[in-house]
Structures are given as C-alpha cells and as structure tokens.
Design a protein around this motif. Structure first.
Motif, mmCIF file in Angstrom:
data_model
loop_
_atom_site.group_PDB
_atom_site.id
_atom_site.type_symbol
_atom_site.label_atom_id
_atom_site.label_comp_id
_atom_site.label_asym_id
_atom_site.label_seq_id
_atom_site.Cartn_x
_atom_site.Cartn_y
_atom_site.Cartn_z
ATOM 1 N N ILE A 166 0.861 -1.181 0.000
ATOM 2 C CA ILE A 166 0.000 0.000 0.000
ATOM 3 C C ILE A 166 0.895 1.228 0.000
ATOM 4 O O ILE A 166 1.502 1.567 1.016
ATOM 5 C CB ILE A 166 -0.946 0.022 1.216
ATOM 6 N N ALA A 167 1.021 1.870 -1.135
ATOM 7 C CA ALA A 167 1.882 3.044 -1.258
ATOM 8 C C ALA A 167 1.338 4.204 -0.433
ATOM 9 O O ALA A 167 0.144 4.451 -0.399
ATOM 10 C CB ALA A 167 1.999 3.457 -2.726
ATOM 11 N N GLY A 168 2.241 4.895 0.235
ATOM 12 C CA GLY A 168 1.858 6.076 0.988
ATOM 13 C C GLY A 168 1.189 5.799 2.313
ATOM 14 O O GLY A 168 0.807 6.716 3.022
ATOM 15 N N MET A 169 1.023 4.554 2.672
ATOM 16 C CA MET A 169 0.393 4.212 3.950
ATOM 17 C C MET A 169 1.484 3.970 4.988
ATOM 18 O O MET A 169 2.549 3.469 4.672
ATOM 19 C CB MET A 169 -0.465 2.956 3.817
ATOM 20 N N ASN A 170 1.193 4.313 6.201
ATOM 21 C CA ASN A 170 2.122 4.077 7.287
ATOM 22 C C ASN A 170 1.828 2.745 7.960
ATOM 23 O O ASN A 170 1.848 2.636 9.179
ATOM 24 C CB ASN A 170 2.061 5.222 8.306
ATOM 25 N N THR A 171 1.526 1.747 7.164
ATOM 26 C CA THR A 171 1.210 0.431 7.687
ATOM 27 C C THR A 171 2.506 -0.301 8.002
ATOM 28 O O THR A 171 3.347 -0.476 7.114
ATOM 29 C CB THR A 171 0.391 -0.376 6.660
ATOM 30 N N ALA A 209 2.098 -5.643 10.293
ATOM 31 C CA ALA A 209 0.647 -5.646 10.064
ATOM 32 C C ALA A 209 0.332 -6.187 8.674
ATOM 33 O O ALA A 209 -0.635 -6.941 8.499
ATOM 34 C CB ALA A 209 0.077 -4.244 10.235
ATOM 35 N N MET A 210 1.123 -5.795 7.674
ATOM 36 C CA MET A 210 0.909 -6.311 6.317
ATOM 37 C C MET A 210 1.157 -7.820 6.276
ATOM 38 O O MET A 210 0.422 -8.559 5.615
ATOM 39 C CB MET A 210 1.820 -5.599 5.311
ATOM 40 N N GLN A 229 -0.985 -13.245 5.843
ATOM 41 C CA GLN A 229 -1.060 -14.569 6.441
ATOM 42 C C GLN A 229 -2.523 -14.983 6.621
ATOM 43 O O GLN A 229 -2.911 -16.094 6.260
ATOM 44 C CB GLN A 229 -0.325 -14.534 7.782
ATOM 45 N N ASN A 230 -3.335 -14.086 7.134
ATOM 46 C CA ASN A 230 -4.756 -14.382 7.324
ATOM 47 C C ASN A 230 -5.490 -14.542 5.993
ATOM 48 O O ASN A 230 -6.364 -15.389 5.852
ATOM 49 C CB ASN A 230 -5.419 -13.300 8.172
ATOM 50 N N PHE A 231 -5.113 -13.728 5.007
ATOM 51 C CA PHE A 231 -5.691 -13.838 3.669
ATOM 52 C C PHE A 231 -5.383 -15.211 3.074
ATOM 53 O O PHE A 231 -6.267 -15.872 2.513
ATOM 54 C CB PHE A 231 -5.138 -12.725 2.781
ATOM 55 N N GLY A 232 -4.136 -15.647 3.218
ATOM 56 C CA GLY A 232 -3.748 -16.971 2.722
ATOM 57 C C GLY A 232 -4.513 -18.086 3.404
ATOM 58 O O GLY A 232 -4.927 -19.060 2.764
#
Length: 173
Positions: free
Chosen positions: A73-78, A82-83, A88-91
C-alpha cells in the motif's frame, strides 16, 4: 458485470478479509431471498468452521467473492508486521475456501473469485480513497446503506465493504 450470477448460484458470499473486515451473504431458496452480513470471525478456528458451515448449507452452488488484498500500500504508514499478518490471514482464508473448491468432493458446487479493491470500488461507483480521505470508510458505509436500505441497521464500518463487494453480483448496481 454482464453475467447474472444470481441465475447460476443460490448462495453468494462476499468477504472483506481484513481483521476489521466482514462478510456479506446473499441466499435464495424456493420461496425466499435473503441478504445479511456480519464481522470477520476473530480466530482461524472460527473462520474455518464458518467456511465449513457455509459450504455445507443446503445450497447447490456457492460463490465466494473475496477482496484480493494489495501486496503493498503506497503512501500508507502500515507497519510491515501488520501487512504480514494481513497476508497470512488472507492466505489462510483462501486455503479454507480452496479446500472445497479444489479438494473435497461435494454434491454441490463451490467457486471462488478474487476482486481487487479498485475493481469492486469502480463497480459500485465509490470514488477514490484519495478524494474522501479520512472519511473514506464512512463514505463506504453510507454507500452500502443506500444500496441496501432495508439492511442499514446491520451495516457497520466492518461490514460495509463486504456488502459493496456483493452488490455487483446480485445486481444492486
């Protein structure tokens, strides 16, 4: 969407897979049509059980439409951690669904579609996050409530995206 998914499926489940995401359900039977939504389960065990319950309901053809989470996510302070957890949860979610799509022999059909956020947002004319800024999530909730006025009390910030992901597949836009 040119295809009428409601003719080919009797259950459609749209999923916003984030920790603060949700699920939206469209189901039709001989004498009913129902729409509902709820938040994502808190644990993987709960998620696996929910997917199993969904697949084993008495519907002939289930379509899962899952938001394809962005790789970056460009420009996000994530934070990277967290990513990593999101992916991992998406998988895990994809694995739980795919075990029914590809692995287990059922008397019913289970299908899976992935949709990028930009695709479903365009389909419901949501505009852009850049335009709405910090009001983005509230804008999406209002949009979902406008598409599903009878369900506006159950639509929350957690379930709005899932309801919007569902909309094109049940001809709400």
């Amino acid at each position: 969407m040119s295809k009428d998914y409601t003719k080919d499926h009797d259950q459609i489940v749209a999923i916003d897979p984030g920790a603060n995401g949700g699920l939206a359900f469209w189901r039709k039977g001989a004498h009913m049509e129902d729409i509902s939504c709820g938040p994502m389960p808190k644990t993987r065990v709960d998620l696996a059980e929910l997917i199993d319950d969904i697949v084993h309901l008495d519907f002939e053809c289930t379509l899962f439409v899952v938001e394809d989470v962005p790789k970056f996510i460009a420009g996000m302070n994530t934070p990277p951690s967290a990513m990593a957890k999101l992916h991992q949860n998406f998988g895990f979610l994809l694995g739980a669904i795919s075990s029914y799509v590809y692995g287990q022999q059922l008397e019913r059909s289970v299908q899976l579609l992935l949709r990028k956020p930009s695709e479903w947002q365009k389909a419901v004319n949501a505009g852009t996050k850049a335009y709405w800024g910090k009001d983005w999530k509230h804008h999406l909730k209002e949009l979902a409530c406008s598409l599903y006025p009878a369900h506006s009390r159950e639509i929350t910030l957690k379930t709005a995206d899932a309801m919007l992901i569902l909309a094109p597949y049940i001809n709400r836009v």
